[in-house]
Design an enzyme around this catalytic site. Sequence first.
Site, PDB file in Angstrom:
ATOM      1  N   HIS A 123       0.860  -1.093  -0.026  1.00  0.00           N
ATOM      2  CA  HIS A 123       0.078   0.127  -0.007  1.00  0.00           C
ATOM      3  C   HIS A 123       0.759   1.301  -0.054  1.00  0.00           C
ATOM      4  O   HIS A 123       1.980   1.174   0.796  1.00  0.00           O
ATOM      5  CB  HIS A 123      -1.109  -0.001   0.984  1.00  0.00           C
ATOM      6  CG  HIS A 123      -0.484   0.395   2.459  1.00  0.00           C
ATOM      7  ND1 HIS A 123      -0.398   1.402   3.095  1.00  0.00           N
ATOM      8  CD2 HIS A 123      -0.062  -0.547   3.430  1.00  0.00           C
ATOM      9  CE1 HIS A 123      -0.136   1.554   4.064  1.00  0.00           C
ATOM     10  NE2 HIS A 123       0.300   0.157   4.741  1.00  0.00           N
ATOM     11  N   ASP A 135       5.566   2.505   7.303  1.00  0.00           N
ATOM     12  CA  ASP A 135       4.020   2.181   7.104  1.00  0.00           C
ATOM     13  C   ASP A 135       3.473   3.043   5.938  1.00  0.00           C
ATOM     14  O   ASP A 135       2.859   4.093   6.511  1.00  0.00           O
ATOM     15  CB  ASP A 135       3.411   2.111   8.464  1.00  0.00           C
ATOM     16  CG  ASP A 135       1.890   1.467   8.115  1.00  0.00           C
ATOM     17  OD1 ASP A 135       1.717   1.004   7.153  1.00  0.00           O
ATOM     18  OD2 ASP A 135       0.999   1.647   9.058  1.00  0.00           O
ATOM     19  N   GLU A 169      -5.440   1.624   2.159  1.00  0.00           N
ATOM     20  CA  GLU A 169      -5.302   0.738   2.710  1.00  0.00           C
ATOM     21  C   GLU A 169      -5.559   1.102   4.242  1.00  0.00           C
ATOM     22  O   GLU A 169      -6.256   0.359   5.016  1.00  0.00           O
ATOM     23  CB  GLU A 169      -3.996   0.014   2.688  1.00  0.00           C
ATOM     24  CG  GLU A 169      -3.596  -1.183   3.305  1.00  0.00           C
ATOM     25  CD  GLU A 169      -3.220  -1.135   4.818  1.00  0.00           C
ATOM     26  OE1 GLU A 169      -3.036  -2.107   5.502  1.00  0.00           O
ATOM     27  OE2 GLU A 169      -2.929  -0.053   5.346  1.00  0.00           O
ATOM     28  N   GLU A 170      -5.291   2.200   4.642  1.00  0.00           N
ATOM     29  CA  GLU A 170      -5.341   2.580   6.097  1.00  0.00           C
ATOM     30  C   GLU A 170      -6.789   2.624   6.584  1.00  0.00           C
ATOM     31  O   GLU A 170      -7.007   3.087   7.606  1.00  0.00           O
ATOM     32  CB  GLU A 170      -4.526   3.933   6.190  1.00  0.00           C
ATOM     33  CG  GLU A 170      -2.988   3.807   6.115  1.00  0.00           C
ATOM     34  CD  GLU A 170      -2.435   2.743   7.226  1.00  0.00           C
ATOM     35  OE1 GLU A 170      -2.863   2.181   7.935  1.00  0.00           O
ATOM     36  OE2 GLU A 170      -1.075   2.753   7.105  1.00  0.00           O
ATOM     37  N   ASP A 198       4.538  -5.124   3.804  1.00  0.00           N
ATOM     38  CA  ASP A 198       3.706  -4.010   4.630  1.00  0.00           C
ATOM     39  C   ASP A 198       4.728  -3.726   5.870  1.00  0.00           C
ATOM     40  O   ASP A 198       4.598  -4.704   6.644  1.00  0.00           O
ATOM     41  CB  ASP A 198       2.424  -4.188   4.963  1.00  0.00           C
ATOM     42  CG  ASP A 198       1.700  -3.089   5.512  1.00  0.00           C
ATOM     43  OD1 ASP A 198       2.245  -1.840   5.722  1.00  0.00           O
ATOM     44  OD2 ASP A 198       0.344  -3.211   5.711  1.00  0.00           O
ATOM     45  N   HIS A 285       2.063   4.630  13.026  1.00  0.00           N
ATOM     46  CA  HIS A 285       0.914   5.737  12.625  1.00  0.00           C
ATOM     47  C   HIS A 285       1.056   7.011  13.546  1.00  0.00           C
ATOM     48  O   HIS A 285       0.189   7.673  14.065  1.00  0.00           O
ATOM     49  CB  HIS A 285      -0.352   5.233  13.169  1.00  0.00           C
ATOM     50  CG  HIS A 285      -0.969   3.936  12.036  1.00  0.00           C
ATOM     51  ND1 HIS A 285      -2.330   3.486  12.447  1.00  0.00           N
ATOM     52  CD2 HIS A 285      -0.652   3.424  11.030  1.00  0.00           C
ATOM     53  CE1 HIS A 285      -2.563   2.714  11.315  1.00  0.00           C
ATOM     54  NE2 HIS A 285      -1.399   2.619  10.546  1.00  0.00           N
TER      55      HIS A 285
END
Length: 471
Positions: A123, A135, A169-170, A198, A285
């Site tokens: 992603h 990420d 994706e998130e 990922d 994140h």
Amino acid sequence: MNHTPRRRTAALAVASAISLLTLSSPTAGAQAPTVAAAAPDVPVANVQAHLQKLQDIATANNGNRRAGSAGYTASTSYVKSTLEAAGYTVTLQRCTTCDYPSDNVVADWPGGDASKTYMFGAHLDSVSAGPGINDNGSGSAILLENALQLAKANPTLTGHVRFAWWTDEEQGLNGSAHYVKSLTSAQRGQIKAYYNFDMVASTNGGYFINHITTAAAAPMKAYWDSLGLQPEENVEGAGRSDDYSFENYGIPTSGYAMGASARKTSAQASKWGGTAGSAYDPCYHSACDKYPSNINVTGLDRSADGLAYTIWHTAVDGGGTTPVGGPLANGGFESGATAWTGSVSRITNSTGRPAHTGSWKLWLGSHGTTTSEEVSQSFAVPADAASPTLTYWIRIDTAESGSTVYDKATVQVNGTTKHSYSNASTPKSTWSQKTIDLSAYKGTTITLRLAATEDSSLQTSFVIDDVATSF
């Protein structure tokens, strides 16, 4: 990686995807394909350059590359233009049903059997809180550089290779789910395996493989085994990344990951290094998920090279005619722990138990307490081996009596137990030679694991020596 495990497929509109599966002929002026005998060593500096570009894009666009944002659009433009310059047929698939309508980037390398398509994906979007460099800039970057290395080598293909960078994706794996649902049943049937990447550079990470015991995972595991990494199943990531969209339609999947917010165990820290009790990615994140501070370059390099090996194994060699790694080494243990990993202190020249030949041997067990020990080594089985076999000598000495099993030993190949022993096995206190047929593993790299467990009382010794291969 998406924060919430997926439990169902999102309701998506069906869209035509014939254009995504149409294979164009090689571009004018392309070099004639040549046979490449081995996967390339992917230059990690090139991968880092892609990460720097993604960081620059985020910095110029409010600090993130969230799906549907200007940062995401700039990311797709960078990937698309780079691939087209290398000769790829690139399609932007609009995901109108995504939370943030935006594009998947799908790239096909000309050639190969379309009925045997192997997909490799990552992603491209970040969360809104930060630039998303681990990420999932890390997965996106190793994917992009591998696509460029494939174009540079231009090998003869036995399978068709497709790369994809997913949006949204998130927000719930929406981009990849849209893509797979938009395919016809026949088009899905052409995809023999999908590989996902990922978070492959977590600073406190481990080495995880999705569905590690499956046939799809075999080349990925073989490469990391050849580095002595002892990879584990990606439990944390199950159902939380884009491979899940393919799993929902019965397509075999695997992939690499190095971990997100879950915490590293003491056992994992012992074998991989890092800090036990801390998150695999302390910046998961978060705004600190930046380049270069949040990138494990060693893990990034190993992931990039393992991806290359998997591409060559599946679509270039057509099933693995080019094994990675060398032959079995130090099978007689006379060089101590050389070439073996695991409980290497059990490789010893102690006179407490005899060696079959020489002075050194592997001595598992003998404690009389609850223990678990193992050593392992990965080595290549040549594709042209006529009758490949592995032999070893074993001796069992025990203080137990009767036929009740208390202490056990196993000899495993790629996680499959080939031989098992216990305190009740015969003969005892004498050497016995055993043989394993390796014909099923020709053209691959395998991992040999020698392991033993004891219960809480009365010792059993499992002594193994003179491990050898014959090709």
